[in-house]
Design a protein around this motif. Structure first.
Motif, PDB file in Angstrom:
ATOM      1  N   GLU A  98       0.849  -1.193   0.000  1.00 54.06           N
ATOM      2  CA  GLU A  98       0.000   0.000   0.000  1.00 54.06           C
ATOM      3  C   GLU A  98       0.876   1.231   0.000  1.00 54.06           C
ATOM      4  O   GLU A  98       1.937   1.263   0.620  1.00 54.06           O
ATOM      5  CB  GLU A  98      -0.905  -0.013   1.239  1.00 54.06           C
ATOM      6  CG  GLU A  98      -1.994   1.037   1.222  1.00 54.06           C
ATOM      7  CD  GLU A  98      -3.099   0.730   0.217  1.00 54.06           C
ATOM      8  OE1 GLU A  98      -3.590   1.686  -0.371  1.00 54.06           O
ATOM      9  OE2 GLU A  98      -3.442  -0.448   0.037  1.00 54.06           O
ATOM     10  N   LYS A  99       0.432   2.275  -0.699  1.00 55.48           N
ATOM     11  CA  LYS A  99       1.175   3.527  -0.787  1.00 55.48           C
ATOM     12  C   LYS A  99       0.760   4.438   0.355  1.00 55.48           C
ATOM     13  O   LYS A  99      -0.405   4.541   0.715  1.00 55.48           O
ATOM     14  CB  LYS A  99       0.865   4.195  -2.137  1.00 55.48           C
ATOM     15  CG  LYS A  99       1.571   5.505  -2.345  1.00 55.48           C
ATOM     16  CD  LYS A  99       1.461   6.019  -3.765  1.00 55.48           C
ATOM     17  CE  LYS A  99       0.040   6.101  -4.241  1.00 55.48           C
ATOM     18  NZ  LYS A  99      -0.089   6.687  -5.582  1.00 55.48           N
ATOM     19  N   VAL A 100       1.756   5.119   0.959  1.00 50.15           N
ATOM     20  CA  VAL A 100       1.516   6.108   2.011  1.00 50.15           C
ATOM     21  C   VAL A 100       2.171   7.415   1.586  1.00 50.15           C
ATOM     22  O   VAL A 100       3.308   7.410   1.111  1.00 50.15           O
ATOM     23  CB  VAL A 100       2.101   5.642   3.360  1.00 50.15           C
ATOM     24  CG1 VAL A 100       1.999   6.751   4.404  1.00 50.15           C
ATOM     25  CG2 VAL A 100       1.413   4.399   3.854  1.00 50.15           C
ATOM     26  N   ILE A 101       1.455   8.505   1.782  1.00 52.45           N
ATOM     27  CA  ILE A 101       1.997   9.817   1.454  1.00 52.45           C
ATOM     28  C   ILE A 101       2.341  10.543   2.750  1.00 52.45           C
ATOM     29  O   ILE A 101       1.488  10.688   3.633  1.00 52.45           O
ATOM     30  CB  ILE A 101       0.987  10.642   0.634  1.00 52.45           C
ATOM     31  CG1 ILE A 101       0.698   9.923  -0.689  1.00 52.45           C
ATOM     32  CG2 ILE A 101       1.513  12.048   0.380  1.00 52.45           C
ATOM     33  CD1 ILE A 101      -0.449  10.505  -1.475  1.00 52.45           C
ATOM     34  N   LYS A 102       3.583  10.966   2.875  1.00 47.07           N
ATOM     35  CA  LYS A 102       4.053  11.742   4.042  1.00 47.07           C
ATOM     36  C   LYS A 102       4.113  13.187   3.618  1.00 47.07           C
ATOM     37  O   LYS A 102       4.811  13.540   2.673  1.00 47.07           O
ATOM     38  CB  LYS A 102       5.443  11.230   4.476  1.00 47.07           C
ATOM     39  CG  LYS A 102       6.201  12.169   5.396  1.00 47.07           C
ATOM     40  CD  LYS A 102       5.796  12.012   6.841  1.00 47.07           C
ATOM     41  CE  LYS A 102       6.442  13.012   7.754  1.00 47.07           C
ATOM     42  NZ  LYS A 102       7.847  13.056   7.853  1.00 47.07           N
ATOM     43  N   GLU A 103       3.349  14.027   4.321  1.00 44.13           N
ATOM     44  CA  GLU A 103       3.315  15.460   3.992  1.00 44.13           C
ATOM     45  C   GLU A 103       4.206  16.243   4.896  1.00 44.13           C
ATOM     46  O   GLU A 103       4.446  15.871   6.027  1.00 44.13           O
ATOM     47  CB  GLU A 103       1.885  15.996   4.105  1.00 44.13           C
ATOM     48  CG  GLU A 103       0.952  15.365   3.084  1.00 44.13           C
ATOM     49  CD  GLU A 103      -0.454  15.939   3.171  1.00 44.13           C
ATOM     50  OE1 GLU A 103      -0.904  16.325   4.272  1.00 44.13           O
ATOM     51  OE2 GLU A 103      -1.099  15.993   2.122  1.00 44.13           O
TER      52      GLU A 103
END
Length: 103
Positions: A98-103
């Motif tokens: 699964e892809k996770v986006i860190k902002e």
């Protein structure tokens, strides 16, 4: 007949088959996503002898942990730079990514 009622179930597939495919494709739930610090990772069922790995977009592994049994975990990304990460959970009979986006 009013046309429909099948909910998009194609020929040769029952709604049970579709549900199993969806579960297999989205076996992990990661939230909140995007995140600014940490995410919770939950699986639909307990996995035995599982490994949790996190990769940055260059393919470099930035985190790895093994579990005798895995059901959920908190993953702290606060020390990682902003970007997109791939979370991979591997057990002897299943692999979830699964892809996770860190902002």
């Amino acid at each position: 007949c009013g046309g429909g009622g099948t909910g998009g179930v194609g020929p040769g597939k029952t709604s049970d088959d579709i549900t199993e495919e969806i579960s297999a494709n989205t076996g992990i739930n990661i939230f909140p996503n995007p995140t600014s610090h940490s995410v919770m990772i939950a699986t639909g069922s307990e996995l035995n002898n599982a490994t949790l790995q996190v990769f940055d977009m260059t393919g470099k592994m930035v985190f790895e942990k093994s579990y005798e049994t895995f059901n959920n975990a908190e993953l702290n990304l606060s020390d990682q730079p902003k970007g997109i990460y791939m979370v991979k959970i591997t057990s002897p009979d299943q692999v979830y990514t699964e892809k996770v986006i860190k902002e």
